[in-house]
Design a protein around this motif. Sequence first.
Motif, PDB file in Angstrom:
ATOM      1  N   ILE A  31      -7.451  -4.001   4.668  1.00 49.20           N
ATOM      2  CA  ILE A  31      -6.217  -3.798   5.419  1.00 49.20           C
ATOM      3  C   ILE A  31      -6.298  -2.488   6.193  1.00 49.20           C
ATOM      4  CG2 ILE A  31      -3.725  -3.475   5.260  1.00 49.20           C
ATOM      5  CD1 ILE A  31      -4.604  -6.276   4.531  1.00 49.20           C
ATOM      6  N   ASP A  32      -6.049  -2.546   7.507  1.00 47.82           N
ATOM      7  CA  ASP A  32      -5.951  -1.324   8.303  1.00 47.82           C
ATOM      8  C   ASP A  32      -4.651  -0.620   7.941  1.00 47.82           C
ATOM      9  OD1 ASP A  32      -8.321  -1.822   9.769  1.00 47.82           O
ATOM     10  OD2 ASP A  32      -7.234  -3.196  11.073  1.00 47.82           O
ATOM     11  N   MET A  33      -4.742   0.657   7.612  1.00 45.17           N
ATOM     12  CA  MET A  33      -3.561   1.366   7.107  1.00 45.17           C
ATOM     13  C   MET A  33      -2.695   1.969   8.206  1.00 45.17           C
ATOM     14  SD  MET A  33      -5.095   3.253   3.716  1.00 45.17           S
ATOM     15  CE  MET A  33      -3.460   3.637   3.066  1.00 45.17           C
ATOM     16  N   ASP A  34      -3.131   1.950   9.451  1.00 45.63           N
ATOM     17  CA  ASP A  34      -2.415   2.685  10.494  1.00 45.63           C
ATOM     18  C   ASP A  34      -1.571   1.795  11.402  1.00 45.63           C
ATOM     19  OD1 ASP A  34      -4.528   1.398  11.662  1.00 45.63           O
ATOM     20  OD2 ASP A  34      -5.279   3.129  12.772  1.00 45.63           O
ATOM     21  N   LEU A  59       0.827  -1.205   0.000  1.00 44.65           N
ATOM     22  CA  LEU A  59       0.000   0.000   0.000  1.00 44.65           C
ATOM     23  C   LEU A  59       0.866   1.261   0.000  1.00 44.65           C
ATOM     24  CD1 LEU A  59      -2.805  -1.005   2.532  1.00 44.65           C
ATOM     25  CD2 LEU A  59      -2.976  -0.890   0.042  1.00 44.65           C
ATOM     26  N   HIS A  60       1.983   1.201   0.717  1.00 47.50           N
ATOM     27  CA  HIS A  60       2.919   2.334   0.725  1.00 47.50           C
ATOM     28  C   HIS A  60       3.443   2.599  -0.683  1.00 47.50           C
ATOM     29  CE1 HIS A  60       6.082   4.981   2.342  1.00 47.50           C
ATOM     30  NE2 HIS A  60       6.916   4.355   1.523  1.00 47.50           N
ATOM     31  N   LEU A  61       3.779   1.530  -1.409  1.00 48.46           N
ATOM     32  CA  LEU A  61       4.280   1.676  -2.775  1.00 48.46           C
ATOM     33  C   LEU A  61       3.186   2.171  -3.717  1.00 48.46           C
ATOM     34  CD1 LEU A  61       6.445  -1.568  -2.926  1.00 48.46           C
ATOM     35  CD2 LEU A  61       7.282   0.789  -2.741  1.00 48.46           C
ATOM     36  N   VAL A  62       1.970   1.655  -3.534  1.00 48.84           N
ATOM     37  CA  VAL A  62       0.857   2.117  -4.363  1.00 48.84           C
ATOM     38  C   VAL A  62       0.611   3.603  -4.131  1.00 48.84           C
ATOM     39  CG1 VAL A  62      -1.647   1.948  -4.724  1.00 48.84           C
ATOM     40  CG2 VAL A  62      -0.266  -0.136  -4.554  1.00 48.84           C
ATOM     41  N   GLN A  81      -2.646   8.790  -2.966  1.00 48.41           N
ATOM     42  CA  GLN A  81      -3.327   8.333  -1.755  1.00 48.41           C
ATOM     43  C   GLN A  81      -4.696   7.731  -2.041  1.00 48.41           C
ATOM     44  OE1 GLN A  81      -4.495  11.327   1.165  1.00 48.41           O
ATOM     45  NE2 GLN A  81      -3.873   9.947   2.826  1.00 48.41           N
ATOM     46  N   ASP A  82      -5.431   8.323  -2.975  1.00 41.82           N
ATOM     47  CA  ASP A  82      -6.770   7.819  -3.266  1.00 41.82           C
ATOM     48  C   ASP A  82      -6.721   6.364  -3.718  1.00 41.82           C
ATOM     49  OD1 ASP A  82      -9.700   8.208  -3.809  1.00 41.82           O
ATOM     50  OD2 ASP A  82      -9.021   7.714  -5.841  1.00 41.82           O
ATOM     51  N   MET A  83      -5.795   6.029  -4.590  1.00 38.93           N
ATOM     52  CA  MET A  83      -5.685   4.651  -5.058  1.00 38.93           C
ATOM     53  C   MET A  83      -5.237   3.729  -3.934  1.00 38.93           C
ATOM     54  SD  MET A  83      -6.167   2.529  -7.481  1.00 38.93           S
ATOM     55  CE  MET A  83      -6.380   3.550  -8.950  1.00 38.93           C
ATOM     56  N   SER A  84      -4.356   4.213  -3.062  1.00 35.93           N
ATOM     57  CA  SER A  84      -3.910   3.408  -1.933  1.00 35.93           C
ATOM     58  C   SER A  84      -5.068   3.092  -0.992  1.00 35.93           C
ATOM     59  CB  SER A  84      -2.801   4.150  -1.175  1.00 35.93           C
ATOM     60  OG  SER A  84      -2.369   3.402  -0.067  1.00 35.93           O
ATOM     61  N   VAL A  85      -5.912   4.083  -0.741  1.00 29.33           N
ATOM     62  CA  VAL A  85      -7.078   3.869   0.125  1.00 29.33           C
ATOM     63  C   VAL A  85      -8.050   2.871  -0.517  1.00 29.33           C
ATOM     64  CG1 VAL A  85      -9.131   4.979   1.105  1.00 29.33           C
ATOM     65  CG2 VAL A  85      -6.886   6.090   1.282  1.00 29.33           C
TER      66      VAL A  85
END
Length: 207
Positions: free
Chosen positions: A195-198, A174-177, A183-187
């Motif tokens: 996946i929880d992002m935090d 997700l960091h690479l995406v 950010q929108d695509m990563s979310v």
Amino acid sequence: MNLALLLTYNHRLISTAAILDVFESVNHMYTASQQPPIFNIQLVLPDQKEVDMFPHYGRYTTVAVKEAAKPDLVLIPAFIAGDVDMAITANSTFIPWLRQQHHAGAEIASFCTGAFLLAASGLLDGKPATTHMNACRAFAGHFPDVLLQPDRVLTSAAGIYTSGGATSTFHLLLHLVEKYCGQDMSVRAAKLFAIDMDRETQSYFGM
């Protein structure tokens, strides 16, 4: 972007599957919105003999390491648990190639115990790194010049990335995406894979 996923000897299937699924899903999101896919994925094997064993690895292009197109990002999957020295020796063909690609401008990301191969190239010396919690003691013993951060979910320094164990793979993906697609695509990808992002630490997974 040209992605090179190394099909190392003794790689974990769940690791390669997660990597391919995330980048393919992002490509699908682009095509679904009438945009061209952003990632061109090739699977890189140690030699031609290995390529001949996998002539139809799904819809992906498989090439020997000497024939690989110049990558923008190299991805090193996790290894099956076992003899680390044997795994590094078996995959030694990749080591000079990793150095060459990074010196030519490619970024490199390792996932879980794939950090052992990345560290063997010397590219992690003086840089932060993480790996599976249960492999940290062995990693520190093999690579004392690497700034090991056992509790970290991921690390990033000078175009070199590492992730912690197992599902931490998704956090680095997700960091690479987010870096390459925003950010929108990563979310959107995080929601697709639930996946929880935090998550910032993996210390509570230590055994």
